[in-house]
Design a protein around this motif. Sequence first.
Motif, PDB file in Angstrom:
ATOM      1  N   VAL A 362       0.920  -1.285  -0.156  1.00  0.00           N
ATOM      2  CA  VAL A 362      -0.068  -0.034  -0.006  1.00  0.00           C
ATOM      3  C   VAL A 362       0.982   1.397   0.070  1.00  0.00           C
ATOM      4  O   VAL A 362       1.622   1.285   0.908  1.00  0.00           O
ATOM      5  N   ILE A 363       0.675   2.098  -0.883  1.00  0.00           N
ATOM      6  CA  ILE A 363       1.578   3.185  -1.152  1.00  0.00           C
ATOM      7  C   ILE A 363       1.397   4.177   0.096  1.00  0.00           C
ATOM      8  O   ILE A 363       2.521   4.682   0.409  1.00  0.00           O
ATOM      9  N   ASP A 364       0.228   4.440   0.342  1.00  0.00           N
ATOM     10  CA  ASP A 364       0.080   5.314   1.657  1.00  0.00           C
ATOM     11  C   ASP A 364       0.693   5.042   2.850  1.00  0.00           C
ATOM     12  O   ASP A 364       1.204   5.793   3.537  1.00  0.00           O
ATOM     13  N   ARG A 365       0.703   3.569   3.220  1.00  0.00           N
ATOM     14  CA  ARG A 365       1.366   3.184   4.463  1.00  0.00           C
ATOM     15  C   ARG A 365       3.012   3.577   4.167  1.00  0.00           C
ATOM     16  O   ARG A 365       3.534   3.668   5.030  1.00  0.00           O
ATOM     17  N   LEU A 366       3.459   3.232   2.994  1.00  0.00           N
ATOM     18  CA  LEU A 366       4.818   3.230   2.600  1.00  0.00           C
ATOM     19  C   LEU A 366       5.228   4.811   2.637  1.00  0.00           C
ATOM     20  O   LEU A 366       6.443   4.983   3.217  1.00  0.00           O
ATOM     21  N   SER A 367       4.292   5.559   2.215  1.00  0.00           N
ATOM     22  CA  SER A 367       4.703   7.048   2.303  1.00  0.00           C
ATOM     23  C   SER A 367       4.820   7.779   3.657  1.00  0.00           C
ATOM     24  O   SER A 367       5.831   8.680   4.009  1.00  0.00           O
TER      25      SER A 367
END
Length: 518
Positions: A362-367
């Motif tokens: 999940v991109i948001d989580r990594l951001s």
Amino acid sequence: MAASPSGYSRMFFKLRKYANKSQSLYHIDSFNLVIRTIWTSGSRTQLQPKVHTKSLPQMVGVVGLEIHAQIQSTSKLFSGSHVRFLAPPNSLVSHFDASLPGTLPVLNRRCVEAAVLTGLALNCTINRKSLFDRKHYFYADMPAGYQITQQRVPIAVNGMLVYSYFEGRRRDQVVTKSVKIKQIQLEQDSGKSLHDDDQSQTLIDLNRAGVGLMELVMEPEMCCGEEAAAAVRELQLILQALGTCQANMAEGQLRVDANVSVHRPGEPLGVRTEVKNINSVRHLAKAIDYEIQRQMEVLQSAGKVLNETRAFDSKSGNTIPMRDKEGLQDYRFMPEPNLPPLFVYESEASVPAGVDPAQVVVIDRLSGQLPELPSVKRTRLVETYDILQEHSFTLVVRKSTFNLCIPISPCALAELINLVESGHISSSTAKQVFQEMWKAPEKTVGQIVKEQDLWMINDKEELQKICKRIVNSHPEEVQIIRGGNKKVLNKLMGEVQRETKGRTDPVQIRAILEKMVS
């Protein structure tokens, strides 16, 4: 209008007079050569009209980079084999790594997350759907006969790396530039071929085969070795800050291929050469600068630059040809049939029903996991502590250097500096005290100095006794000093410092010793 022969004769007479005066046959021959050259060029000027030609613009270098960064993961990209540097040969090889029939790849989620994190840090667009491909080539250290990579649709595209380097006579002028990142793709590393020339054989170590790589492709927007080296140095810091790659070039965790060509501004790019597998930033700069100069010399002598692969010889500082690339190699790319498309999701809300969000990328989580990047950290240091910009580069060298949790308070450090400035302890003693403060931060500076008896010796009578003892125990050195070799006095000073454990003022000690041995 050309000078007359008589004018040349008068010039020749003066030069010969000078040569006779110096009584040097070498000068006479040299002057004759000069005059013959002048006379010949003068004759040509008389016979041929002067033609004014428009000078061509200077050739410039064009540099693009392909960087293979080994992903910091405990296991390989498609197998559960461990990743460890300097493990015994062929001790970390699974059935899949050895390409035994019937084995299938299983994608390592950690490697995908590392690629996405790197893409976010480099301002890339993360493709929500990316594909894996087979790239066929036959090397002994690639047992499957192909590499699994991302040729068609990589995981990240269209990024930007901002980097800086120093210019000026004192190297104190910071120049900031940027280079576009064309793409970041996931792929397998190959094994290692170890060539034994004495036995005329090649040994294969498959420990590295299948280790996860990120290949970062930089557009050809740099012009010299210094720019390329600065870009790679900044990338190293970013990867280390992210924890996605240790980026130790000496251990092969970061390997660079440089694509180099030259051309005149306004003209099409020249034929490029590829310098492969450069394993240090310093070698990268040297290899690129050498290759640019080599290509310019080839073209200036009406030669042709070949489209070839070259290697950098660090001993000679030259690039040497490995193989030509004139015939286009057919890698026979094809979709990887054993791996489905790779999906990453913008947010947990976008994860399809029935899919556990904890099991997908999940991109948001990594951001939210992105750390403070080196460029941001440097800016903060300059603005917060009002330090010079070049000093911020020194501080932010590695993640481990800056992120040390310093247990020494500002007040304790100020107390230590004040003791040095006031002459109560020497600078060498301050280093000892600082080490003790690190080990025992609960102790004050005064306590450490008192417990270890590190106060400066300022009593003149005591200093006289110590110096007298040193002089009496070194009669040979004293005779040499009295004979005129004053440098030997430094040895006596060193003996005093050793006996007092650095607790004396060197200027004061030198004055006392000079008086005693005079």
